[in-house]
Design a protein around this motif. Structure first.
Motif, mmCIF file in Angstrom:
data_model
loop_
_atom_site.group_PDB
_atom_site.id
_atom_site.type_symbol
_atom_site.label_atom_id
_atom_site.label_comp_id
_atom_site.label_asym_id
_atom_site.label_seq_id
_atom_site.Cartn_x
_atom_site.Cartn_y
_atom_site.Cartn_z
ATOM 1 N N PHE A 33 0.836 -1.193 0.000
ATOM 2 C CA PHE A 33 0.000 0.000 0.000
ATOM 3 C C PHE A 33 0.876 1.250 0.000
ATOM 4 O O PHE A 33 1.811 1.342 0.793
ATOM 5 C CB PHE A 33 -0.893 0.045 1.247
ATOM 6 N N SER B 123 -0.483 6.069 7.246
ATOM 7 C CA SER B 123 -1.853 6.067 6.743
ATOM 8 C C SER B 123 -1.846 5.629 5.284
ATOM 9 O O SER B 123 -0.984 6.057 4.507
ATOM 10 C CB SER B 123 -2.466 7.459 6.852
ATOM 11 N N THR B 124 -2.815 4.786 4.925
ATOM 12 C CA THR B 124 -2.989 4.327 3.545
ATOM 13 C C THR B 124 -4.458 4.476 3.179
ATOM 14 O O THR B 124 -5.296 4.763 4.041
ATOM 15 C CB THR B 124 -2.584 2.844 3.390
ATOM 16 N N ASP B 125 -4.766 4.221 1.924
ATOM 17 C CA ASP B 125 -6.179 4.269 1.531
ATOM 18 C C ASP B 125 -6.961 3.078 2.079
ATOM 19 O O ASP B 125 -8.188 3.046 2.014
ATOM 20 C CB ASP B 125 -6.328 4.383 0.013
ATOM 21 N N LYS B 126 -6.275 2.096 2.662
ATOM 22 C CA LYS B 126 -6.927 0.931 3.279
ATOM 23 C C LYS B 126 -7.015 1.052 4.795
ATOM 24 O O LYS B 126 -7.506 0.159 5.466
ATOM 25 C CB LYS B 126 -6.175 -0.354 2.919
#
Length: 102
Positions: free
Chosen positions: A58, A81-84
């Motif tokens: 990610f 922080s990731t989009d997941k």
């Protein structure tokens, strides 16, 4: 862990043999003081540790902060922080110097 000339990864073991890695460009590392470092993180990798099952990678925004392990007890703290979702891990050293060769 320095797995090429610039890429830096902090790898944490998770229950059942899985691995959680925080990866960044070592050239972007900063040292706020002589015994501390902040490593920007641009990727999180989660591996369940089963042959043939691909890693989950990610894009991320975060940091790993750590002190000088040769100076005694210190902590490695990574957050990203990731989009997941958000990932974090923390490890406190024993205070013994790191072993050479790893």
């Amino acid at each position: 862990m320095n797995n090429d000339r610039r890429k830096v990864a902090f790898i944490f073991s998770v229950n059942g043999g899985a691995l959680l890695s925080f990866v960044g460009d070592g050239a972007q590392q900063v040292n706020p003081s002589p015994n501390t470092a902040t490593q920007p993180v641009n990727e999180v990798v989660f591996s369940i540790g089963i042959e043939g099952v691909p890693d989950n990678r990610f894009q991320a925004a975060g940091t790993c902060k750590y002190g000088n392990a040769f100076a005694g007890v210190t902590q490695i703290t990574c957050t990203a922080s990731t989009d997941k979702g958000d990932f974090s891990a923390r490890f406190t050293t024993s205070g013994k110097p790191p072993r050479p060769g790893f």
